[in-house]
Motif scaffolding. Structure first.
Motif, PDB file in Angstrom:
ATOM      1  N   ARG A 100      22.813  -0.797  16.064  1.00  0.00           N
ATOM      2  CA  ARG A 100      24.274  -0.944  16.199  1.00  0.00           C
ATOM      3  C   ARG A 100      25.024   0.284  15.720  1.00  0.00           C
ATOM      4  N   SER A 101      24.397   1.059  14.858  1.00  0.00           N
ATOM      5  CA  SER A 101      25.016   2.281  14.356  1.00  0.00           C
ATOM      6  C   SER A 101      24.371   3.486  15.046  1.00  0.00           C
ATOM      7  N   LYS A 102      25.157   4.238  15.806  1.00  0.00           N
ATOM      8  CA  LYS A 102      24.613   5.356  16.566  1.00  0.00           C
ATOM      9  C   LYS A 102      24.079   6.468  15.668  1.00  0.00           C
ATOM     10  N   THR A 103      24.546   6.487  14.412  1.00  0.00           N
ATOM     11  CA  THR A 103      24.151   7.576  13.515  1.00  0.00           C
ATOM     12  C   THR A 103      23.171   7.134  12.430  1.00  0.00           C
ATOM     13  N   SER A 104      22.644   5.910  12.520  1.00  0.00           N
ATOM     14  CA  SER A 104      21.806   5.403  11.428  1.00  0.00           C
ATOM     15  C   SER A 104      20.563   6.263  11.211  1.00  0.00           C
ATOM     16  N   LYS A 105      19.973   6.722  12.290  1.00  0.00           N
ATOM     17  CA  LYS A 105      18.772   7.534  12.119  1.00  0.00           C
ATOM     18  C   LYS A 105      19.120   8.990  11.806  1.00  0.00           C
ATOM     19  N   ILE A 106      20.186   9.476  12.421  1.00  0.00           N
ATOM     20  CA  ILE A 106      20.628  10.837  12.124  1.00  0.00           C
ATOM     21  C   ILE A 106      20.927  10.975  10.631  1.00  0.00           C
ATOM     22  N   ASN A 107      21.587   9.957  10.073  1.00  0.00           N
ATOM     23  CA  ASN A 107      21.960   9.982   8.659  1.00  0.00           C
ATOM     24  C   ASN A 107      20.893   9.376   7.752  1.00  0.00           C
ATOM     25  N   ASN A 108      19.817   8.883   8.363  1.00  0.00           N
ATOM     26  CA  ASN A 108      18.713   8.244   7.633  1.00  0.00           C
ATOM     27  C   ASN A 108      19.188   7.096   6.749  1.00  0.00           C
ATOM     28  N   THR A 109      20.100   6.293   7.281  1.00  0.00           N
ATOM     29  CA  THR A 109      20.538   5.097   6.568  1.00  0.00           C
ATOM     30  C   THR A 109      19.655   3.931   7.010  1.00  0.00           C
ATOM     31  N   GLY A 110      18.403   3.989   6.588  1.00  0.00           N
ATOM     32  CA  GLY A 110      17.411   3.032   7.040  1.00  0.00           C
ATOM     33  C   GLY A 110      17.000   2.016   5.996  1.00  0.00           C
ATOM     34  N   TRP A 111      16.044   1.201   6.387  1.00  0.00           N
ATOM     35  CA  TRP A 111      15.445   0.165   5.533  1.00  0.00           C
ATOM     36  C   TRP A 111      13.927   0.254   5.695  1.00  0.00           C
ATOM     37  N   ARG A 112      13.202  -0.044   4.634  1.00  0.00           N
ATOM     38  CA  ARG A 112      11.743  -0.191   4.747  1.00  0.00           C
ATOM     39  C   ARG A 112      11.440  -1.682   4.722  1.00  0.00           C
ATOM     40  N   THR A 132       0.812  -1.224   0.000  1.00  0.00           N
ATOM     41  CA  THR A 132       0.000   0.000   0.000  1.00  0.00           C
ATOM     42  C   THR A 132       0.843   1.271   0.000  1.00  0.00           C
ATOM     43  N   PHE A 133       2.017   1.222   0.606  1.00  0.00           N
ATOM     44  CA  PHE A 133       2.868   2.408   0.619  1.00  0.00           C
ATOM     45  C   PHE A 133       3.274   2.778  -0.802  1.00  0.00           C
ATOM     46  N   ARG A 134       3.731   1.804  -1.572  1.00  0.00           N
ATOM     47  CA  ARG A 134       4.116   2.076  -2.961  1.00  0.00           C
ATOM     48  C   ARG A 134       2.892   2.382  -3.826  1.00  0.00           C
ATOM     49  N   HIS A 135       1.771   1.759  -3.517  1.00  0.00           N
ATOM     50  CA  HIS A 135       0.547   2.028  -4.277  1.00  0.00           C
ATOM     51  C   HIS A 135       0.165   3.502  -4.181  1.00  0.00           C
ATOM     52  N   LEU A 136       0.314   4.081  -2.994  1.00  0.00           N
ATOM     53  CA  LEU A 136      -0.068   5.480  -2.806  1.00  0.00           C
ATOM     54  C   LEU A 136       1.038   6.458  -3.180  1.00  0.00           C
ATOM     55  N   HIS A 137       2.288   6.072  -2.953  1.00  0.00           N
ATOM     56  CA  HIS A 137       3.391   7.029  -3.084  1.00  0.00           C
ATOM     57  C   HIS A 137       4.260   6.803  -4.316  1.00  0.00           C
ATOM     58  N   GLY A 138       4.046   5.721  -5.039  1.00  0.00           N
ATOM     59  CA  GLY A 138       4.873   5.460  -6.207  1.00  0.00           C
ATOM     60  C   GLY A 138       6.293   5.070  -5.831  1.00  0.00           C
ATOM     61  N   ASN A 139       7.189   5.154  -6.794  1.00  0.00           N
ATOM     62  CA  ASN A 139       8.561   4.677  -6.606  1.00  0.00           C
ATOM     63  C   ASN A 139       9.578   5.803  -6.462  1.00  0.00           C
ATOM     64  N   LEU A 140       9.129   6.950  -5.992  1.00  0.00           N
ATOM     65  CA  LEU A 140      10.033   8.083  -5.849  1.00  0.00           C
ATOM     66  C   LEU A 140      10.373   8.389  -4.405  1.00  0.00           C
ATOM     67  N   LEU A 141       9.571   7.905  -3.482  1.00  0.00           N
ATOM     68  CA  LEU A 141       9.712   8.307  -2.085  1.00  0.00           C
ATOM     69  C   LEU A 141      10.670   7.373  -1.339  1.00  0.00           C
ATOM     70  N   HIS A 142      11.760   7.956  -0.816  1.00  0.00           N
ATOM     71  CA  HIS A 142      12.699   7.199   0.016  1.00  0.00           C
ATOM     72  C   HIS A 142      12.333   7.413   1.484  1.00  0.00           C
ATOM     73  N   GLN A 143      11.585   6.486   2.032  1.00  0.00           N
ATOM     74  CA  GLN A 143      11.261   6.534   3.455  1.00  0.00           C
ATOM     75  C   GLN A 143      11.449   5.142   4.041  1.00  0.00           C
ATOM     76  N   TYR A 144      11.805   5.100   5.306  1.00  0.00           N
ATOM     77  CA  TYR A 144      12.191   3.833   5.917  1.00  0.00           C
ATOM     78  C   TYR A 144      11.409   3.576   7.206  1.00  0.00           C
ATOM     79  N   THR A 145      11.442   2.320   7.636  1.00  0.00           N
ATOM     80  CA  THR A 145      10.731   1.931   8.859  1.00  0.00           C
ATOM     81  C   THR A 145      11.669   1.374   9.922  1.00  0.00           C
ATOM     82  N   TRP A 146      12.966   1.233   9.586  1.00  0.00           N
ATOM     83  CA  TRP A 146      13.919   0.615  10.523  1.00  0.00           C
ATOM     84  C   TRP A 146      15.296   1.206  10.328  1.00  0.00           C
ATOM     85  N   TRP A 147      15.944   1.487  11.479  1.00  0.00           N
ATOM     86  CA  TRP A 147      17.309   1.987  11.488  1.00  0.00           C
ATOM     87  C   TRP A 147      18.098   1.159  12.496  1.00  0.00           C
TER      88      TRP A 147
END
Length: 279
Positions: free
Chosen positions: A226-238, A208-223
């Motif tokens: 182990r990396s203290k800067t993963s969320k600060i740098n937004n190096t996440g995964w959906r 549903t996320f891709r259905h509504l937002h298409g393939n342009l939006l880089h957003q994640y659900t997990w950071w």
């Protein structure tokens, strides 16, 4: 109807610990209270085989006084205090609850990974998909799980439409993680796991996320914690999803992430859908 899903990474820690991380988790719970969803799916509860204690239930009641609670824990021969899932749903809903086993390999069926709520017009089911593990030691079992789970959802879909959610432990496409090139053989982004998710969708389901937002939006659900800067740098995964049967896709009005502030690990995801046409 509004529905929320969240991998909480230990319900006990979130509810009873005094650690700074637990305080961040409780801030997320405060946010979920404000969201006032009809149904909340929670993964990785890590509770004992007996489920939540009276203390846990009392605290949950304080947060969510108008909700019923159902859960499924990991039981022997599976590991103790591992995996586990829980639903909170508003008292007036009164679903039929099942705890399906899908003939999964090893102890996966005993790890408390799936709960399904059945309503007159649909199924709402959650999953905590097994991780392929360090060194991909569980990848072959994960591939079997993916097929068995896809078959399970397809069987539900033959009966009535399905809304499926949870931590699927896979970033489906390169857009679904910040660093695809360096994670080709990482758990959650192997060709095998990605193909398993493709096979699931091919059985009649929509991300549903891709259905509504298409393939342009880089957003994640997990950071990664182990990396203290993963969320600060937004190096996440959906890797957390709301899926629906294809015939429900156009009834979805919202599929997004809910902010978890500075807390790393998973963030909640929300789905809003109009199910009145199914009545």
């Amino acid at each position: 109807m509004k529905l929320i899903s969240w991998n909480i990474d230990s319900l006990n820690a979130a509810l009873t610990s005094d650690s700074s991380r637990a305080q961040l988790s409780r801030a997320v719970l405060d946010t979920l209270v404000e969201e006032d969803a009809d149904i909340i799916a929670i993964q990785e509860t890590k509770l004992s085989a007996k489920g939540p204690t009276k203390k846990h239930l009392d605290i949950l009641t304080d947060y969510f006084p108008n909700y019923e609670v159902t859960w499924r824990s990991s039981v022997e021969p599976a590991r103790k205090g591992y995996a586990g899932t829980m639903f909170l749903y508003k008292k007036e809903l009164q679903p039929k609850i099942t705890f399906p086993k899908i003939d999964a390999p090893s102890t996966m069926d005993d790890e408390g990974r799936i709960i399904t709520l059945e309503f007159d017009n649909c199924f709402i089911t959650q999953v905590y998909t097994p991780n392929a593990g360090d060194g991909l030691k569980r990848l072959s079992e994960r591939q079997v799980w993916d097929q068995k789970y896809a078959d399970y959802l397809a069987e539900l879909d033959k009966i009535k439409p399905v809304l499926a959610t949870g931590d699927y432990n896979v970033a489906h496409h390169e857009i679904d993680l910040a660093n695809p090139s360096s994670n080709r053989q990482s758990p959650g982004f192997t060709d095998e796991e990605r193909q398993g998710f493709t096979n699931l969708l091919s059985k009649g389901f929509v991300d549903t996320f891709r259905h509504l937002h298409g393939n342009l939006l880089h957003q994640y659900t997990w950071w990664a914690q182990r990396s203290k800067t993963s969320k600060i740098n937004n190096t996440g995964w959906r890797i957390d999803y709301w899926l629906v049967s294809q015939r429900l896709a156009d009834l979805v009005s919202k599929s997004d992430m809910i902010s978890s502030g500075t807390r790393q690990d998973h963030t909640p995801i929300v789905l809003e859908i109009n199910l009145e046409p199914l009545s």
